[in-house]
Design a protein around this motif. Structure first.
Motif, mmCIF file in Angstrom:
data_model
loop_
_atom_site.group_PDB
_atom_site.id
_atom_site.type_symbol
_atom_site.label_atom_id
_atom_site.label_comp_id
_atom_site.label_asym_id
_atom_site.label_seq_id
_atom_site.Cartn_x
_atom_site.Cartn_y
_atom_site.Cartn_z
ATOM 1 N N LYS A 3 0.787 -1.212 0.000
ATOM 2 C CA LYS A 3 0.000 0.000 0.000
ATOM 3 C C LYS A 3 0.830 1.278 0.000
ATOM 4 C CE LYS A 3 -4.082 -1.995 2.260
ATOM 5 N NZ LYS A 3 -5.000 -1.918 3.425
ATOM 6 N N GLU A 4 2.038 1.243 0.566
ATOM 7 C CA GLU A 4 2.784 2.487 0.722
ATOM 8 C C GLU A 4 3.054 3.164 -0.621
ATOM 9 O OE1 GLU A 4 6.729 4.372 2.899
ATOM 10 O OE2 GLU A 4 6.474 2.192 2.871
ATOM 11 N N PHE A 5 3.437 2.379 -1.622
ATOM 12 C CA PHE A 5 3.737 2.952 -2.938
ATOM 13 C C PHE A 5 2.903 2.313 -4.052
ATOM 14 C CE2 PHE A 5 7.500 3.755 -0.379
ATOM 15 C CZ PHE A 5 7.779 5.083 -0.671
ATOM 16 N N TYR A 27 12.820 12.366 -3.184
ATOM 17 C CA TYR A 27 11.876 11.514 -3.905
ATOM 18 C C TYR A 27 12.308 10.065 -3.724
ATOM 19 C CZ TYR A 27 8.660 9.835 -7.457
ATOM 20 O OH TYR A 27 7.627 9.196 -8.094
ATOM 21 N N ILE A 28 11.345 9.190 -3.481
ATOM 22 C CA ILE A 28 11.618 7.756 -3.362
ATOM 23 C C ILE A 28 11.126 7.074 -4.636
ATOM 24 C CG2 ILE A 28 11.190 5.645 -2.054
ATOM 25 C CD1 ILE A 28 10.808 7.339 0.433
ATOM 26 N N LEU A 29 12.056 6.572 -5.425
ATOM 27 C CA LEU A 29 11.725 5.880 -6.667
ATOM 28 C C LEU A 29 11.030 4.560 -6.343
ATOM 29 C CD1 LEU A 29 12.272 6.213 -9.786
ATOM 30 C CD2 LEU A 29 14.242 4.703 -9.425
ATOM 31 N N SER A 30 9.953 4.242 -7.051
ATOM 32 C CA SER A 30 9.165 3.062 -6.711
ATOM 33 C C SER A 30 8.786 2.265 -7.962
ATOM 34 C CB SER A 30 7.897 3.461 -5.947
ATOM 35 O OG SER A 30 7.036 4.216 -6.778
ATOM 36 N N GLU A 31 8.222 1.101 -7.704
ATOM 37 C CA GLU A 31 7.826 0.199 -8.800
ATOM 38 C C GLU A 31 6.938 0.859 -9.861
ATOM 39 O OE1 GLU A 31 4.365 -2.892 -9.116
ATOM 40 O OE2 GLU A 31 5.812 -3.614 -7.632
ATOM 41 N N PRO A 32 5.863 1.593 -9.480
ATOM 42 C CA PRO A 32 5.022 2.203 -10.519
ATOM 43 C C PRO A 32 5.779 3.197 -11.398
ATOM 44 C CG PRO A 32 3.861 2.154 -8.426
ATOM 45 C CD PRO A 32 5.280 1.780 -8.139
ATOM 46 N N ASP A 33 6.767 3.891 -10.824
ATOM 47 C CA ASP A 33 7.556 4.829 -11.626
ATOM 48 C C ASP A 33 8.256 4.096 -12.766
ATOM 49 O OD1 ASP A 33 6.881 6.856 -9.823
ATOM 50 O OD2 ASP A 33 8.665 6.489 -8.597
ATOM 51 N N LEU A 34 8.775 2.910 -12.457
ATOM 52 C CA LEU A 34 9.498 2.139 -13.461
ATOM 53 C C LEU A 34 8.549 1.531 -14.480
ATOM 54 C CD1 LEU A 34 11.603 2.588 -11.229
ATOM 55 C CD2 LEU A 34 12.330 0.216 -11.515
#
Length: 642
Positions: free
Chosen positions: A222-224, A348-355
């Motif tokens: 849920k966090e990202f 900024y924290i890069l996360s799975e959806p960004d990729l």
């Protein structure tokens, strides 16, 4: 302010206790090593005792901690952009996981679907890999160590400290003032002062000691909004691996496992635990952690040694591999290669959806495209699961933002590599060394801009972002969806750009700001045969002192060193034949062509010509020879005034 007041412990008290030899509270019966109070050094030449003073203070613009490929690229980028740099490495060799101590392949965007071709990294990391192809044709990992040593030590603005561990950060407010480092080979304590610090060490001890915020383990879904994360956050971190290699001895080679061997239970193993290419190592001999993976390192190393010999015992003695009868181990890794520990928090924290969604960042400074390769958290201790889940593969590259490369709460700290501001799932892709190298070049360049303008890394984002991106693009680091637009580039003002011959592309594309063919678009000019010329002409005379060219090295083919030395459509184990070998530059002065420079043995994609300032109405670039390709190909030409 007292010295003790500068110190902020950013990690557990146990870590501080582990630094007891340097403690200011040491009793007179146990003096700190750096005091030399009880050192009975007898100088035979003088016939007397003397006390060696091995404490030194050094001042730099930029201190880079960690000599892996990210750290090398950071140090070189900062130095080439005018900063005085120290590169601190705790091992006797450079290269980190790629060094002869570990021998991991320098993957980056090595395979994109659907055709399995790379989108290879350029910039400093390509320069390193090309140098290796010239200096290390035998593809030796120990020689690779020295290629990296040559690459770093030839830079005049870099001081290299090997066998040196950064142990403590001294902080005033939210600014690192200095780092205490211990060089084991010289028994010397260095106090390194710098304006900007870059932690590329992977584990990030210095950044943690400075109080930089970080996290470990896996985030919950849920966090990202990460579909491949666990339902609830936990402490699991991908593990460290031991590799090995073997050689055919031409005769039967019996093997007896050592006493600490742990039996490999093949009957319990997931079918994806494959042995293909075992003679060059097996990457899934790995142990992870759900707690403090750093504190457990030595225990895990011993466990990994047991598992490695258990796997080799299975290969040699199970009867399943008759072809291994004549094989014998000729190298076994002793220092496990780690994949994950601290991840520092940036803006900024890069996360799975960004990729997966290929999010566009206005502050993009690097890119990746390795699969979401989340290794089984339990490693070889969880045989039922596959060694890696390979959640998703990429068809195009994704962007990495600058805001993930500097600390949220320490004002002069940047980082590059696996310790950047990202989630565990994002790390599963971005952790490979080719990608980390791009981050290194980005933060090294940013640190130099910080020094030149007396600003913080955060101010680069708010006030100097265009300068950072333009500098990176000029230095041949590709940024997806971000064409170069350097107003100082006079080549863009040329009235006429014409080539003597063209087989593909168009000479006009040499100033479009995109220095590779990508996304189905052609961005090059290629001659029809050699020699061939391309001419840039201005309506009014211009003053020039620099011309820069980006030629072809075929970014759709990997050039990193592989233990199996492939040479096919995806890999090449030699100098790329497309690379320009010989060329010359001329300028038209007072109506006559004047030769400015001749290059006969070029070794780089980015070719720079620097000459005394002159006034000209045209320049002519003559391509004369490649390393094998019949035609010459260029992607960019730039021209600058002094």
């Amino acid at each position: 302010m007292k010295r003790r007041e500068f110190f902020k412990a950013g990690v557990a008290g146990a870590m501080t206790a582990g630094l007891a030899p340097f403690s200011a509270n040491a009793s007179s019966d146990c003096s700190p090593l750096n005091s030399r109070n009880h050192d009975q050094w007898f100088d035979m030449s003088q016939g007397q005792f003397r006390r060696p003073d091995r404490r030194q203070t050094r001042q730099y613009d930029v201190a880079v901690i960690g000599g892996g490929l990210a750290g090398i690229c950071a140090a070189v980028a900062a130095a080439r952009n005018g900063a005085k740099v120290v590169l601190v490495q705790d091992r006797p060799v450079l290269g980190g996981n790629s060094s002869s101590e570990m021998r991991v392949h320098v993957h980056g965007v090595s395979f994109l679907r659907p055709d399995g071709k790379p989108e290879r990294e350029t910039g400093i990391i390509e320069e390193i890999l090309l140098l290796n192809r010239f200096m290390n044709q035998q593809e030796s990992f120990p020689v690779w160590d020295h290629v990296l040593y040559e690459f770093v030590t030839r830079e005049p603005n870099i001081e290299l400290m090997l066998n040196t561990q950064a142990l403590r950060a001294y902080v005033s407010g939210n600014v690192i003032k200095s780092a205490t480092c211990w060089q084991a080979t010289t028994e010397t304590e260095f106090e390194i002062k710098a304006k900007q610090f870059i932690d590329c060490s992977g584990d990030g001890l210095l950044a943690a000691q400075a109080g930089a915020q970080y996290r470990t383990g896996r985030e919950g879904k849920k966090e990202f909004n990460e579909q491949y994360a666990p339902d609830q956050a936990d402490g699991w971190q991908m593990g460290a691996t031991l590799l090995m290699s073997s050689v055919d001895m031409g005769q039967p080679m019996p093997f007896e496992p050592p006493s600490y061997t742990i039996k490999y239970e093949a009957e319990k193993s997931n079918k994806r635990r494959k042995f293909a290419g075992y003679e060059n190592g097996i990457w899934w001999i790995e142990v992870g952690s759900d707690d403090d993976i750093i504190a457990e390192f030595e225990k895990n190393r011993h466990t990994l040694m047991g598992y490695l010999y258990g796997v080799w015992d299975y290969i040699k003695n199970s009867g399943k591999f008759p072809e291994a009868e004549n094989m014998a181990l000729d190298w076994v890794q002793s220092l496990p290669g780690r994949r994950e520990s601290r991840r520092f928090i940036g803006d900024y924290i890069l996360s799975e959806p960004d990729l997966l969604n290929h999010k566009h960042f206005d502050d993009a400074v690097a890119y990746g495209g390795w699969s979401l390769d989340e290794h089984n958290p339990g490693g070889i201790e969880n045989l039922n699961d596959p060694p890696s889940f390979f959640h998703a593969h990429f068809h195009q590259v994704y962007q990495i933002p600058y805001r993930s490369l500097y600390s949220k709460n320490i004002n002069n700290l940047l980082f590059a590599g696996r310790n950047i501001s990202q989630t565990h799932i994002a790390l599963s892709s971005s952790r490979v060394m080719g990608t980390c190298s791009l981050m290194g070049q980005a933060v090294g360049t940013a640190a130099a801009i910080c020094v030149a303008n007396d600003v913080s890394p955060r101010q680069i984002y708010t006030d100097y972002l265009t300068q950072l991106q333009e500098n990176l693009l000029r230095d041949d680091l590709y940024i997806p969806k971000r064409p170069a637009n350097d107003e100082a580039d006079l080549a863009r003002q040329a009235a006429i750009i014409v080539a003597s011959s063209t087989s593909t592309g168009d000479a006009q594309l040499l100033t479009n700001g995109i220095s590779r063919d990508i996304d189905g678009q052609v961005n090059h000019w290629m001659s029809r045969g050699l020699p061939a010329d391309v001419v840039f002409e201005w309506q009014q005379p211009v003053e020039l002192s620099n011309v820069e060219i980006k030629c072809d090295t075929n970014t759709k083919r990997n050039i990193m060193m592989l233990k199996e030395s492939k040479n096919d459509d995806v890999f090449i184990n030699a100098v790329p034949p497309e690379l320009l070998k010989q060329l010359q530059l001329e300028a038209r002065v007072n109506g006559r062509w004047q030769r400015l420079a001749v290059v006969t043995n070029n070794r780089t994609r980015l070719i720079k010509f620097t000459f005394e300032p002159l006034t000209t109405t045209a320049i002519r670039i003559r391509l004369e020879q490649t390393y094998g390709a019949p035609n010459g190909k260029l992607f960019e030409v730039r021209a600058y005034q002094a």
